[in-house]
Design a protein around this motif. Structure first.
Motif, PDB file in Angstrom:
ATOM      1  N   GLU A  58       0.819  -1.214   0.000  1.00 40.73           N
ATOM      2  CA  GLU A  58       0.000   0.000   0.000  1.00 40.73           C
ATOM      3  C   GLU A  58       0.852   1.264   0.000  1.00 40.73           C
ATOM      4  OE1 GLU A  58      -2.358  -0.640   3.453  1.00 40.73           O
ATOM      5  OE2 GLU A  58      -3.641  -2.158   2.499  1.00 40.73           O
ATOM      6  N   SER A  59       2.088   1.152   0.509  1.00 37.06           N
ATOM      7  CA  SER A  59       3.010   2.304   0.517  1.00 37.06           C
ATOM      8  C   SER A  59       3.687   2.482  -0.840  1.00 37.06           C
ATOM      9  CB  SER A  59       4.084   2.115   1.598  1.00 37.06           C
ATOM     10  OG  SER A  59       3.501   2.084   2.876  1.00 37.06           O
ATOM     11  N   GLY A  60       3.419   1.543  -1.748  1.00 38.38           N
ATOM     12  CA  GLY A  60       3.981   1.664  -3.091  1.00 38.38           C
ATOM     13  C   GLY A  60       5.226   0.851  -3.344  1.00 38.38           C
ATOM     14  N   VAL A  61       5.664   0.071  -2.353  1.00 38.05           N
ATOM     15  CA  VAL A  61       6.886  -0.730  -2.529  1.00 38.05           C
ATOM     16  C   VAL A  61       6.624  -1.818  -3.569  1.00 38.05           C
ATOM     17  CG1 VAL A  61       8.599  -2.191  -1.398  1.00 38.05           C
ATOM     18  CG2 VAL A  61       7.541  -0.305  -0.140  1.00 38.05           C
ATOM     19  N   LYS A  62       7.529  -1.943  -4.529  1.00 34.51           N
ATOM     20  CA  LYS A  62       7.384  -2.914  -5.616  1.00 34.51           C
ATOM     21  C   LYS A  62       7.974  -4.260  -5.165  1.00 34.51           C
ATOM     22  CE  LYS A  62       8.025  -3.335 -10.618  1.00 34.51           C
ATOM     23  NZ  LYS A  62       8.663  -2.726 -11.824  1.00 34.51           N
ATOM     24  N   VAL A  63       7.241  -4.951  -4.311  1.00 30.76           N
ATOM     25  CA  VAL A  63       7.695  -6.229  -3.759  1.00 30.76           C
ATOM     26  C   VAL A  63       7.511  -7.328  -4.805  1.00 30.76           C
ATOM     27  CG1 VAL A  63       7.418  -7.910  -1.907  1.00 30.76           C
ATOM     28  CG2 VAL A  63       7.007  -5.479  -1.454  1.00 30.76           C
ATOM     29  N   THR A  64       8.568  -8.117  -5.022  1.00 25.33           N
ATOM     30  CA  THR A  64       8.461  -9.267  -5.934  1.00 25.33           C
ATOM     31  C   THR A  64       8.746 -10.587  -5.223  1.00 25.33           C
ATOM     32  OG1 THR A  64      10.777  -9.010  -6.613  1.00 25.33           O
ATOM     33  CG2 THR A  64       9.097  -7.884  -7.954  1.00 25.33           C
ATOM     34  N   ASP A  65       9.635 -10.545  -4.201  1.00 25.04           N
ATOM     35  CA  ASP A  65      10.047 -11.760  -3.504  1.00 25.04           C
ATOM     36  C   ASP A  65       9.963 -11.547  -1.994  1.00 25.04           C
ATOM     37  OD1 ASP A  65      11.685 -13.566  -5.750  1.00 25.04           O
ATOM     38  OD2 ASP A  65      11.761 -11.406  -6.127  1.00 25.04           O
ATOM     39  N   VAL A  66       9.394 -12.534  -1.301  1.00 28.51           N
ATOM     40  CA  VAL A  66       9.243 -12.444   0.155  1.00 28.51           C
ATOM     41  C   VAL A  66       9.904 -13.662   0.799  1.00 28.51           C
ATOM     42  CG1 VAL A  66       7.599 -12.439   2.071  1.00 28.51           C
ATOM     43  CG2 VAL A  66       7.096 -11.127  -0.001  1.00 28.51           C
ATOM     44  N   PHE A  67      10.687 -13.416   1.862  1.00 26.77           N
ATOM     45  CA  PHE A  67      11.358 -14.474   2.614  1.00 26.77           C
ATOM     46  C   PHE A  67      10.919 -14.364   4.071  1.00 26.77           C
ATOM     47  CE2 PHE A  67      13.913 -13.360  -1.026  1.00 26.77           C
ATOM     48  CZ  PHE A  67      14.286 -14.597  -1.555  1.00 26.77           C
ATOM     49  N   VAL A  68      10.475 -15.492   4.636  1.00 23.55           N
ATOM     50  CA  VAL A  68       9.852 -15.473   5.962  1.00 23.55           C
ATOM     51  C   VAL A  68      10.455 -16.542   6.860  1.00 23.55           C
ATOM     52  CG1 VAL A  68       7.649 -15.496   7.199  1.00 23.55           C
ATOM     53  CG2 VAL A  68       7.698 -14.866   4.770  1.00 23.55           C
ATOM     54  N   ASP A  69      10.754 -16.161   8.110  1.00 19.16           N
ATOM     55  CA  ASP A  69      11.126 -17.148   9.121  1.00 19.16           C
ATOM     56  C   ASP A  69       9.826 -17.786   9.607  1.00 19.16           C
ATOM     57  OD1 ASP A  69      12.892 -18.566  10.670  1.00 19.16           O
ATOM     58  OD2 ASP A  69      12.919 -17.103  12.303  1.00 19.16           O
ATOM     59  N   THR A  70       9.737 -19.102   9.530  1.00 20.12           N
ATOM     60  CA  THR A  70       8.449 -19.763   9.707  1.00 20.12           C
ATOM     61  C   THR A  70       7.894 -19.685  11.125  1.00 20.12           C
ATOM     62  OG1 THR A  70       7.205 -21.769   9.169  1.00 20.12           O
ATOM     63  CG2 THR A  70       9.303 -22.075  10.298  1.00 20.12           C
ATOM     64  N   VAL A  71       6.583 -19.741  11.199  1.00 16.14           N
ATOM     65  CA  VAL A  71       5.838 -19.910  12.446  1.00 16.14           C
ATOM     66  C   VAL A  71       4.901 -21.081  12.197  1.00 16.14           C
ATOM     67  CG1 VAL A  71       4.146 -18.906  14.015  1.00 16.14           C
ATOM     68  CG2 VAL A  71       5.948 -17.458  13.051  1.00 16.14           C
ATOM     69  N   GLY A  72       5.167 -22.208  12.853  1.00 19.34           N
ATOM     70  CA  GLY A  72       4.413 -23.416  12.546  1.00 19.34           C
ATOM     71  C   GLY A  72       5.036 -24.127  11.349  1.00 19.34           C
ATOM     72  N   PRO A  73       4.349 -25.132  10.792  1.00 21.51           N
ATOM     73  CA  PRO A  73       4.881 -25.880   9.643  1.00 21.51           C
ATOM     74  C   PRO A  73       5.145 -24.953   8.454  1.00 21.51           C
ATOM     75  CG  PRO A  73       2.977 -26.998  10.598  1.00 21.51           C
ATOM     76  CD  PRO A  73       3.052 -25.665  11.248  1.00 21.51           C
ATOM     77  N   ALA A  74       6.372 -25.003   7.927  1.00 21.38           N
ATOM     78  CA  ALA A  74       6.774 -24.075   6.865  1.00 21.38           C
ATOM     79  C   ALA A  74       5.912 -24.215   5.605  1.00 21.38           C
ATOM     80  CB  ALA A  74       8.245 -24.296   6.528  1.00 21.38           C
ATOM     81  N   GLY A  75       5.636 -25.462   5.195  1.00 21.67           N
ATOM     82  CA  GLY A  75       4.867 -25.683   3.978  1.00 21.67           C
ATOM     83  C   GLY A  75       3.468 -25.118   4.068  1.00 21.67           C
ATOM     84  N   LYS A  76       2.826 -25.352   5.200  1.00 26.04           N
ATOM     85  CA  LYS A  76       1.451 -24.874   5.412  1.00 26.04           C
ATOM     86  C   LYS A  76       1.408 -23.347   5.451  1.00 26.04           C
ATOM     87  CE  LYS A  76      -2.540 -25.754   8.411  1.00 26.04           C
ATOM     88  NZ  LYS A  76      -2.999 -26.450   9.647  1.00 26.04           N
ATOM     89  N   TYR A  77       2.378 -22.739   6.113  1.00 26.22           N
ATOM     90  CA  TYR A  77       2.448 -21.281   6.220  1.00 26.22           C
ATOM     91  C   TYR A  77       2.703 -20.666   4.839  1.00 26.22           C
ATOM     92  CZ  TYR A  77       3.821 -16.761   8.369  1.00 26.22           C
ATOM     93  OH  TYR A  77       3.906 -15.442   8.748  1.00 26.22           O
ATOM     94  N   GLN A  78       3.601 -21.293   4.077  1.00 27.59           N
ATOM     95  CA  GLN A  78       3.914 -20.779   2.741  1.00 27.59           C
ATOM     96  C   GLN A  78       2.674 -20.835   1.838  1.00 27.59           C
ATOM     97  OE1 GLN A  78       7.773 -21.630   1.058  1.00 27.59           O
ATOM     98  NE2 GLN A  78       6.885 -22.134  -0.925  1.00 27.59           N
ATOM     99  N   ALA A  79       1.923 -21.930   1.921  1.00 29.81           N
ATOM    100  CA  ALA A  79       0.703 -22.057   1.118  1.00 29.81           C
ATOM    101  C   ALA A  79      -0.314 -20.979   1.502  1.00 29.81           C
ATOM    102  CB  ALA A  79       0.106 -23.443   1.304  1.00 29.81           C
ATOM    103  N   LYS A  80      -0.415 -20.690   2.798  1.00 30.23           N
ATOM    104  CA  LYS A  80      -1.341 -19.659   3.279  1.00 30.23           C
ATOM    105  C   LYS A  80      -0.966 -18.292   2.705  1.00 30.23           C
ATOM    106  CE  LYS A  80      -3.086 -17.598   7.597  1.00 30.23           C
ATOM    107  NZ  LYS A  80      -3.060 -17.695   9.081  1.00 30.23           N
ATOM    108  N   LEU A  81       0.325 -17.962   2.757  1.00 34.67           N
ATOM    109  CA  LEU A  81       0.775 -16.672   2.238  1.00 34.67           C
ATOM    110  C   LEU A  81       0.612 -16.595   0.722  1.00 34.67           C
ATOM    111  CD1 LEU A  81       4.026 -16.116   4.366  1.00 34.67           C
ATOM    112  CD2 LEU A  81       1.817 -14.981   4.628  1.00 34.67           C
ATOM    113  N   LYS A  82       0.897 -17.703   0.059  1.00 41.63           N
ATOM    114  CA  LYS A  82       0.786 -17.731  -1.403  1.00 41.63           C
ATOM    115  C   LYS A  82      -0.661 -17.549  -1.835  1.00 41.63           C
ATOM    116  CE  LYS A  82       2.692 -18.143  -5.436  1.00 41.63           C
ATOM    117  NZ  LYS A  82       3.619 -17.098  -5.927  1.00 41.63           N
ATOM    118  N   ASP A  83      -1.584 -18.048  -1.046  1.00 42.93           N
ATOM    119  CA  ASP A  83      -3.003 -17.893  -1.351  1.00 42.93           C
ATOM    120  C   ASP A  83      -3.426 -16.430  -1.247  1.00 42.93           C
ATOM    121  OD1 ASP A  83      -5.597 -19.099  -1.929  1.00 42.93           O
ATOM    122  OD2 ASP A  83      -6.147 -18.528   0.110  1.00 42.93           O
ATOM    123  N   ILE A  84      -2.825 -15.697  -0.294  1.00 44.22           N
ATOM    124  CA  ILE A  84      -3.151 -14.278  -0.097  1.00 44.22           C
ATOM    125  C   ILE A  84      -2.402 -13.388  -1.080  1.00 44.22           C
ATOM    126  CG2 ILE A  84      -3.061 -12.368   1.572  1.00 44.22           C
ATOM    127  CD1 ILE A  84      -3.269 -14.533   3.784  1.00 44.22           C
TER     128      ILE A  84
END
Length: 305
Positions: free
Chosen positions: A142-168
């Motif tokens: 919303e601030s206008g940052v041209k984000v293309t790649d996101v790297f996250v330290d997991t909370v809970g199972p990494a695969g499940k969290y990644q799928a959740k973020l990818k869905d959003i």
């Protein structure tokens, strides 16, 4: 809660000192103009997930994709592997890269954490964490940052969290990994912003329950810290419980409350005998089946002759 823009550790301290600690709030940097037009990577990490005292702090750091090597030169690494002084030095170095590095931080109040975890429809710490991370990515976009790649330290199972973020965020390349703060420099930078902010929050924390000028030693806030244990043992009121810096929802705090606080007897939730539940007024009325004699002869009730 758009966020107050600051330029270094001193500004963070000044803002934390003046803020109402019962509420969550944001602290952020200026958004570099270059980050609005060129591809950026973004890292997410937190500090203060386990402590019984103080806030949990979530941070993002974003950087031009072609400037990642310069980001590494600041010495950013997993914040837990660095001394407090070293973290603050790197924090200010990162703030100095204002032409191609930006950041945003949410300070999640211990009151908000306790209220969320103890409410009737409980919100888990994992869910609080996920929501903070998601909101910070949205704030960057919303601030206008041209984000293309996101790297996250997991909370809970990494695969499940990644799928959740990818869905959003289907348009983003997302990597969720264990110990991402030790693997990806952009996540290391986010961990620096989170850890330094939390440390400063605890240093300047105002406890309205104490007289002004009272010497308060919170320790690190972790349950195993002797100073933190001492603070909890010595500052419990039998009626009102702990000061607001304490997360009431933590097992460490609950055990002390059970041992030292005044017992409370709650009114029974059961309805008095003969009372109807409010749900009963919204049920469909029962239709009594007619006798077979009337059904066989297709006889119906009538009100007129």
């Amino acid at each position: 809660m758009d966020g107050t823009t600051v330029t270094g550790t001193k500004d963070v301290g000044d803002f934390c000192l003046s803020h109402d600690n019962t509420e969550s709030y944001y602290i952020k940097s200026y958004v570099p103009e270059s980050c609005k037009t060129e591809a950026c990577i973004l890292g997410i990490d937190e500090a203060g997930r386990g402590p019984v005292l103080g806030p949990m702090v979530y941070s993002i750091c974003y950087c031009l994709k072609n400037k990642e090597e310069e980001l590494k030169l600041t010495g950013c690494a997993d914040s837990k592997s660095l001394t407090e002084v070293k973290r603050e030095v790197i924090f200010d170095k990162l703030c100095g890269l204002k032409d191609f590095v930006g950041w945003d931080t949410e300070v999640i109040s211990p009151t908000v954490i306790s209220n969320s975890m103890l409410r009737r429809q409980k919100i888990s710490l994992n869910e609080i964490s996920h929501n903070a991370a998601i909101n910070l990515v949205k704030r960057a976009q919303e601030s206008g940052v041209k984000v293309t790649d996101v790297f996250v330290d997991t909370v809970g199972p990494a695969g499940k969290y990644q799928a959740k973020l990818k869905d959003i965020f289907p348009e983003l390349n997302i990597t969720v990994a264990n110990k991402a703060d030790a693997t990806y420099p952009i996540v290391s930078a986010a961990s620096i912003f989170a850890k330094v902010t939390r440390d400063i929050c605890l240093k300047v924390w105002k406890c309205p329950e104490f007289l002004e000028g009272t010497d308060i030693n919170l320790g690190s806030g972790y349950p195993g810290d002797p100073d933190t244990k001492k603070f909890l043992e010595e500052n419990i009121d039998p009626v009102f419980g702990f000061p607001q810096v304490v997360r009431f929802s933590w097992a460490t705090a609950l055990k002390i409350l059970e041992a030292k606080a005044a017992p409370i007897k709650w009114e029974d939730d059961e309805l008095p005998s003969g009372s109807k539940s409010i749900k009963s007024f919204f049920k469909k009325p029962e239709v009594k089946e007619r006798h077979q004699f009337f059904r066989d002869r297709n006889l119906t009730n009538t009100t007129e002759l």
